[in-house]
Write an enzyme that holds these catalytic residues in place. Structure first.
Site, PDB file in Angstrom:
ATOM      1  N   SER A  28       0.817  -1.215   0.000  1.00 15.37           N
ATOM      2  CA  SER A  28       0.000   0.000   0.000  1.00 15.37           C
ATOM      3  C   SER A  28       0.853   1.268   0.000  1.00 15.37           C
ATOM      4  O   SER A  28       0.379   2.322  -0.438  1.00 15.37           O
ATOM      5  CB  SER A  28      -0.931  -0.007   1.220  1.00 15.37           C
ATOM      6  OG  SER A  28      -0.186  -0.156   2.411  1.00 15.37           O
ATOM      7  N   THR A  29       2.094   1.213   0.484  1.00 17.41           N
ATOM      8  CA  THR A  29       2.950   2.406   0.485  1.00 17.41           C
ATOM      9  C   THR A  29       3.524   2.627  -0.914  1.00 17.41           C
ATOM     10  O   THR A  29       3.500   3.751  -1.441  1.00 17.41           O
ATOM     11  CB  THR A  29       4.087   2.252   1.523  1.00 17.41           C
ATOM     12  OG1 THR A  29       3.551   1.677   2.712  1.00 17.41           O
ATOM     13  CG2 THR A  29       4.722   3.595   1.848  1.00 17.41           C
ATOM     14  N   GLY A  83       8.357  -1.267  -0.006  1.00 18.60           N
ATOM     15  CA  GLY A  83       7.919  -1.058   1.371  1.00 18.60           C
ATOM     16  C   GLY A  83       8.584  -2.064   2.295  1.00 18.60           C
ATOM     17  O   GLY A  83       9.445  -2.848   1.881  1.00 18.60           O
ATOM     18  N   LYS A  95      10.059  -8.354   5.500  1.00 16.27           N
ATOM     19  CA  LYS A  95       9.153  -8.068   4.402  1.00 16.27           C
ATOM     20  C   LYS A  95       8.325  -9.322   4.113  1.00 16.27           C
ATOM     21  O   LYS A  95       8.636 -10.393   4.586  1.00 16.27           O
ATOM     22  CB  LYS A  95       9.941  -7.650   3.144  1.00 16.27           C
ATOM     23  CG  LYS A  95      10.538  -6.253   3.287  1.00 16.27           C
ATOM     24  CD  LYS A  95      11.258  -5.782   2.042  1.00 16.27           C
ATOM     25  CE  LYS A  95      10.530  -5.962   0.755  1.00 16.27           C
ATOM     26  NZ  LYS A  95       9.166  -5.399   0.713  1.00 16.27           N
ATOM     27  N   GLY A  96       7.289  -9.124   3.297  1.00 12.64           N
ATOM     28  CA  GLY A  96       6.492 -10.284   2.908  1.00 12.64           C
ATOM     29  C   GLY A  96       5.099 -10.286   3.495  1.00 12.64           C
ATOM     30  O   GLY A  96       4.356 -11.249   3.312  1.00 12.64           O
ATOM     31  N   GLY A  98       2.723  -8.758   2.371  1.00 10.01           N
ATOM     32  CA  GLY A  98       1.833  -8.887   1.216  1.00 10.01           C
ATOM     33  C   GLY A  98       2.106 -10.153   0.408  1.00 10.01           C
ATOM     34  O   GLY A  98       1.456 -10.383  -0.613  1.00 10.01           O
ATOM     35  N   GLU A 104      10.431  -9.728  -4.537  1.00  6.56           N
ATOM     36  CA  GLU A 104      11.010  -8.492  -3.986  1.00  6.56           C
ATOM     37  C   GLU A 104      12.500  -8.675  -3.708  1.00  6.56           C
ATOM     38  O   GLU A 104      13.307  -7.773  -3.966  1.00  6.56           O
ATOM     39  CB  GLU A 104      10.282  -8.093  -2.701  1.00  6.56           C
ATOM     40  CG  GLU A 104       8.870  -7.584  -2.961  1.00  6.56           C
ATOM     41  CD  GLU A 104       8.067  -7.345  -1.695  1.00  6.56           C
ATOM     42  OE1 GLU A 104       7.128  -6.550  -1.748  1.00  6.56           O
ATOM     43  OE2 GLU A 104       8.359  -7.974  -0.654  1.00  6.56           O
TER      44      GLU A 104
END
Ligand code: 5RP
Length: 229
Positions: A28-29, A83, A95-96, A98, A104
Site C-alpha cells: 500500500s505504500t 515497502g 518483508k512479505g 503482502g 522483492e
C-alpha cells in the site's frame, strides 16, 4: 492528519531520474509511489521502465501507464523502491506481509540502490517482536519445513486466504508466518539458517539490501536516512 505512507511513497517517486530502470515493490505504500510515477510520466514525460515484484504491482503499473520490462531484458536495475513490514537501525528488514517476498528479494538483489518507503510505525528496535516473519515454502515441503522451523525455536502459522484455504503466493507457494518469542536476536544468522532448509523458497528477512529509508510521519513530513548515517 496526513497519511505517513502516502508522504513516504510519493516522495520516493521523486528519486526516479530519466532513463532509469526501476524495481517496483509491492504494497500500500509503494502504491503511492506508483501513482506518483504515473503522474510524472503523464505530466513531465518522464522516461523510465519498471520491473514489478508482484502480479498486483504489474496490474497497477499497467493501469498507470508505467512501461514495464522483464528480467530477461535487464541485468541490473538503477533503483528499487519497496515497502517493509519492519525496519531496524541497521536497515535490516522483515518483508512479505503482502506475500511478495521472493520477487522483492530477487529484484532488490540486482539493484544499485534500494529505497524503502515506510510510515514511522514500521521502525523497530528489534525485528520480529510485533510482526511475524513470513517464510515462503514449497507446498510439498510444508510438514518437513514446519518441523525444522519449530526446531529453530519458532512457532509457524500457515497463512490462510479466507477461512481455511492456504494463501498462495504469485509463485504458487505457501507462507508460514513465524513467531520468535522475544523477537529475532541475530537476523543475519537466521536468514542464512533459513536459506539452508530444503523446501524453504525464501524468507522475509532482508539483510544488507536497503540503502535509503524514507520514513513518513503523521504531519506529512518525510525523514530520509541512509545506511550507515
Ligand atoms: C509485500 C511487502 C510489503 O512491502 C510490506 O508488506 C509493506 O506493505 P505496506 O506498504 O502495505 O505496509 O513486503 O510482500
Amino acid at each position: 492528519m496526513a497519511n505517513p505512507k502516502e508522504a513516504a511513497g510519493r516522495e520516493a517517486a521523486e528519486l526516479v531520474e530519466g532513463g532509469m530502470r526501476v524495481g517496483l515493490g509491492t504494497g500500500s505504500t509503494v502504491a503511492f509511489t506508483l501513482a506518483g510515477l504515473g503522474e510524472r510520466i503523464a505530466k513531465e514525460g518522464l522516461v523510465m521502465s519498471g520491473v514489478p515484484t508482484s502480479i498486483d504491482t504489474r496490474q497497477r503499473a499497467l493501469e498507470l501507464g508505467i512501461p514495464l520490462v522483464t528480467l530477461e531484458e535487464v541485468e541490473r536495475l538503477d533503483l528499487t523502491i519497496d515497502g517493509a513490514d519492519e525496519i531496524d537501525g541497521q536497515f535490516q528488514m522483515i518483508k512479505g506481509g503482502g506475500g511478495a517476498l521472493l520477487r522483492e528479494k530477487v529484484v532488490a538483489s540486482i539493484s544499485e540502490r534500494v529505497a524503502i518507503v515506510v510510515g514511522r510505525d514500521k521502525v523497530v528496535e528489534r525485528l520480529g517482536v510485533s510482526f511475524l516473519l513470513p517464510v515462503e515454502v514449497a507446498p510439498f515441503a510444508l510438514p518437513t519445513v514446519a518441523r525444522e522451523l519449530r526446531g529453530m525455536g519458532c512457532d509457524p502459522v500457515l497463512r490462510l486466504d479466507g477461512p481455511s484455504e492456504p494463501f498462495l503466493t504469485d509463485n504458487a507457494n505457501h507462507i508460514f508466518d513465524c513467531r520468535f518469542p522475544g523477537g529475532i536476536t541475530d537476523a543475519k544468522a537466521l536468514e542464512r539458517e533459513l536459506a539452508s532448509v530444503p523446501g524453504i523458497v525464501e524468507s522475509g528477512l532482508f539483510i544488507g539490501l536497503a540503502h535509503t529509508a524514507l520514513i513518513g510521519a503523521e504531519d506529512g513530513s518525510v525523514t530520509v536516512t541512509h545506511r550507515g548515517d
